[in-house]
Design a protein around this motif. Structure first.
Motif, PDB file in Angstrom:
ATOM      1  N   LYS A 191       0.827  -1.214   0.000  1.00 13.79           N
ATOM      2  CA  LYS A 191       0.000   0.000   0.000  1.00 13.79           C
ATOM      3  C   LYS A 191       0.858   1.260   0.000  1.00 13.79           C
ATOM      4  O   LYS A 191       0.522   2.255  -0.659  1.00 13.79           O
ATOM      5  CB  LYS A 191      -0.941  -0.008   1.198  1.00 13.79           C
ATOM      6  N   ASP A 192       1.979   1.218   0.704  1.00 13.62           N
ATOM      7  CA  ASP A 192       2.886   2.378   0.718  1.00 13.62           C
ATOM      8  C   ASP A 192       3.464   2.625  -0.672  1.00 13.62           C
ATOM      9  O   ASP A 192       3.556   3.776  -1.124  1.00 13.62           O
ATOM     10  CB  ASP A 192       4.017   2.153   1.725  1.00 13.62           C
ATOM     11  N   SER A 193       3.863   1.545  -1.348  1.00 15.12           N
ATOM     12  CA  SER A 193       4.451   1.712  -2.680  1.00 15.12           C
ATOM     13  C   SER A 193       3.420   2.221  -3.679  1.00 15.12           C
ATOM     14  O   SER A 193       3.733   3.028  -4.556  1.00 15.12           O
ATOM     15  CB  SER A 193       5.044   0.383  -3.170  1.00 15.12           C
ATOM     16  N   ILE A 194       2.170   1.763  -3.529  1.00 15.07           N
ATOM     17  CA  ILE A 194       1.098   2.246  -4.416  1.00 15.07           C
ATOM     18  C   ILE A 194       0.845   3.731  -4.178  1.00 15.07           C
ATOM     19  O   ILE A 194       0.674   4.509  -5.122  1.00 15.07           O
ATOM     20  CB  ILE A 194      -0.190   1.434  -4.186  1.00 15.07           C
ATOM     21  N   GLY A 195       0.839   4.135  -2.898  1.00 14.67           N
ATOM     22  CA  GLY A 195       0.581   5.531  -2.571  1.00 14.67           C
ATOM     23  C   GLY A 195       1.627   6.482  -3.105  1.00 14.67           C
ATOM     24  O   GLY A 195       1.359   7.658  -3.331  1.00 14.67           O
ATOM     25  N   ASN A 196       2.849   5.962  -3.329  1.00 12.22           N
ATOM     26  CA  ASN A 196       3.950   6.802  -3.815  1.00 12.22           C
ATOM     27  C   ASN A 196       4.198   6.623  -5.307  1.00 12.22           C
ATOM     28  O   ASN A 196       5.231   7.060  -5.814  1.00 12.22           O
ATOM     29  CB  ASN A 196       5.231   6.474  -3.052  1.00 12.22           C
ATOM     30  N   SER A 197       3.285   5.957  -6.009  1.00 10.20           N
ATOM     31  CA  SER A 197       3.506   5.634  -7.419  1.00 10.20           C
ATOM     32  C   SER A 197       2.401   6.207  -8.288  1.00 10.20           C
ATOM     33  O   SER A 197       1.274   6.415  -7.832  1.00 10.20           O
ATOM     34  CB  SER A 197       3.577   4.114  -7.593  1.00 10.20           C
ATOM     35  N   GLN A 198       2.732   6.447  -9.555  1.00  9.52           N
ATOM     36  CA  GLN A 198       1.753   6.898 -10.545  1.00  9.52           C
ATOM     37  C   GLN A 198       1.449   5.794 -11.556  1.00  9.52           C
ATOM     38  O   GLN A 198       0.824   6.043 -12.582  1.00  9.52           O
ATOM     39  CB  GLN A 198       2.289   8.126 -11.290  1.00  9.52           C
ATOM     40  N   GLU A 199       1.858   4.567 -11.254  1.00  3.94           N
ATOM     41  CA  GLU A 199       1.655   3.468 -12.191  1.00  3.94           C
ATOM     42  C   GLU A 199       0.206   3.000 -12.191  1.00  3.94           C
ATOM     43  O   GLU A 199      -0.534   3.212 -11.224  1.00  3.94           O
ATOM     44  CB  GLU A 199       2.594   2.310 -11.860  1.00  3.94           C
ATOM     45  N   VAL A 200      -0.189   2.319 -13.275  1.00  2.00           N
ATOM     46  CA  VAL A 200      -1.580   1.903 -13.437  1.00  2.00           C
ATOM     47  C   VAL A 200      -1.846   0.528 -12.819  1.00  2.00           C
ATOM     48  O   VAL A 200      -2.947   0.003 -12.905  1.00  2.00           O
ATOM     49  CB  VAL A 200      -1.980   1.874 -14.929  1.00  2.00           C
ATOM     50  N   SER A 201      -0.831  -0.051 -12.203  1.00  2.00           N
ATOM     51  CA  SER A 201      -1.000  -1.302 -11.466  1.00  2.00           C
ATOM     52  C   SER A 201      -0.272  -1.182 -10.136  1.00  2.00           C
ATOM     53  O   SER A 201       0.652  -0.377  -9.986  1.00  2.00           O
ATOM     54  CB  SER A 201      -0.459  -2.494 -12.264  1.00  2.00           C
ATOM     55  N   GLY A 202      -0.707  -1.979  -9.146  1.00  2.00           N
ATOM     56  CA  GLY A 202      -0.030  -1.984  -7.856  1.00  2.00           C
ATOM     57  C   GLY A 202       1.086  -3.009  -7.854  1.00  2.00           C
ATOM     58  O   GLY A 202       0.879  -4.155  -8.263  1.00  2.00           O
ATOM     59  N   LYS A 203       2.271  -2.610  -7.409  1.00  2.00           N
ATOM     60  CA  LYS A 203       3.415  -3.514  -7.511  1.00  2.00           C
ATOM     61  C   LYS A 203       4.172  -3.615  -6.193  1.00  2.00           C
ATOM     62  O   LYS A 203       4.258  -2.650  -5.435  1.00  2.00           O
ATOM     63  CB  LYS A 203       4.369  -3.031  -8.607  1.00  2.00           C
TER      64      LYS A 203
END
Length: 326
Positions: A191-203
């Motif tokens: 969740k932290d990495s998703i919150g700091n990313s602009q990508e269209v998938s969660g990684k």
């Protein structure tokens, strides 16, 4: 070839117009999408030019590949050597480099696919359009989450686009043999990495090896049936698991393929065959050269007989002629 460039150019202009007409997107997003589209167009041009180079100095016949069903792969390769054909392989798709991993503790899969098969990926479905896929990396396992039910699938992926926490925690525990707390910690990292990313998938990258045996056992136990896609010469296939009519998971595998080659009157006849019965055959000729259909089908039938394959299958294969450009 000029027509291809014209078509690509028209498609590019239409797509750019559509992107900048869409009012709900910011200018930054519009610029980013335009750059991505331009890069895609450039890649298409290079790919087209690459095909020109490949086929510019020779003609040939190609097929889309088919599957013969159950075969004795090792005996076929032995027969090819006895017939003094050139035997080139083993390959994994189109490379001799090994891809993925081979689990050492799943006897059932060794018996089904041979001891040189490779595991590539598992995809778990929360529902049809909400799922995650894994990929083996040198440092462990890379996982990507997708949610195709989002109103805007090109928007940055958000934590709320993930499946429920408890579902993810259970899957992490299963796949890596870790405790519930460790699984929750990885969920927090995700969740932290998703919150700091602009990508269209969660990684997320997890420094743990996937327990493939546990995954396979779980999918077998929780499914009511499964089916495997037929190979067509390259050896890549999927086994899809269902619980009643709901898809719950997919396993991607690779088996080896080998190229059996005959040189005849300056023509190269190739049969690419994989361990699961997939075949893809083709002929390489001089530029703009052609061969009567009766002749090349006869030669392939002779090769099939020498390999121990049913010659009548050659009659079911459709060939496409590819002329050289000069």
């Amino acid at each position: 070839m000029n027509y291809l460039f014209i078509v690509l150019g028209v498609v590019f202009i239409v797509m750019v117009f559509w992107i900048w007409k869409y009012k709900n997107w910011s200018n930054i997003k519009k610029v980013a999408l335009t750059i991505i589209l331009a890069a895609g167009l450039l890649a298409s041009v290079y790919a087209s030019f690459g095909l020109i180079l490949i086929y510019s100095d020779h003609a040939g016949y190609s097929t889309t590949g088919s599957n013969l069903g159950e075969i004795d792969y090792d005996e076929i390769i032995s027969n090819a050597k006895k017939a003094e054909y050139k035997v080139d392989g083993p390959y994994y798709v189109n490379t001799k480099d090994t891809i993925g991993v081979h689990p050492s503790n799943i006897k059932e899969l060794d018996e089904r696919f041979g001891e040189d098969y490779r595991f590539l990926s598992v995809t778990y479905y929360y529902r049809e359009n909400v799922y995650f896929s894994t990929w083996h990396s040198e440092s462990g396992t890379d996982i990507s989450f997708y949610n195709e039910d989002r109103p805007d699938t090109l928007a940055p992926f958000k934590p709320e686009d993930l499946p429920p926490d408890e579902w993810i925690v259970e899957k992490f525990k299963l796949m890596f043999g870790i405790t519930e707390q460790e699984s929750k910690d990885y969920l927090t990292q995700l969740k932290d990495s998703i919150g700091n990313s602009q990508e269209v998938s969660g990684k997320i990258s997890i420094k743990e090896e996937l327990d493939i045996a546990a995954v396979y056992s779980n999918l077998k136990e929780t499914s009511t049936y499964s089916n495997a896609s037929p190979t067509s010469g390259e050896g890549w296939f999927k086994e899809t698991f269902y619980n009643q009519d709901k898809k719950i998971g997919v396993l991607d595998f690779l088996v080896t393929n080998t190229r059996v080659i005959l040189q005849d009157n300056g023509h190269e006849y190739m049969i690419k065959i994989d361990r699961m019965g997939g075949v893809d055959i083709g002929i390489k000729l001089g530029a703009k050269e052609q061969i009567p259909e009766e002749e090349y089908r006869r030669i392939f039938k002779d090769m099939f007989v020498n390999l121990g394959l049913p010659a009548e299958k050659v009659d079911e294969i459709e060939f496409e002629y590819i002329p050289g450009l000069w």
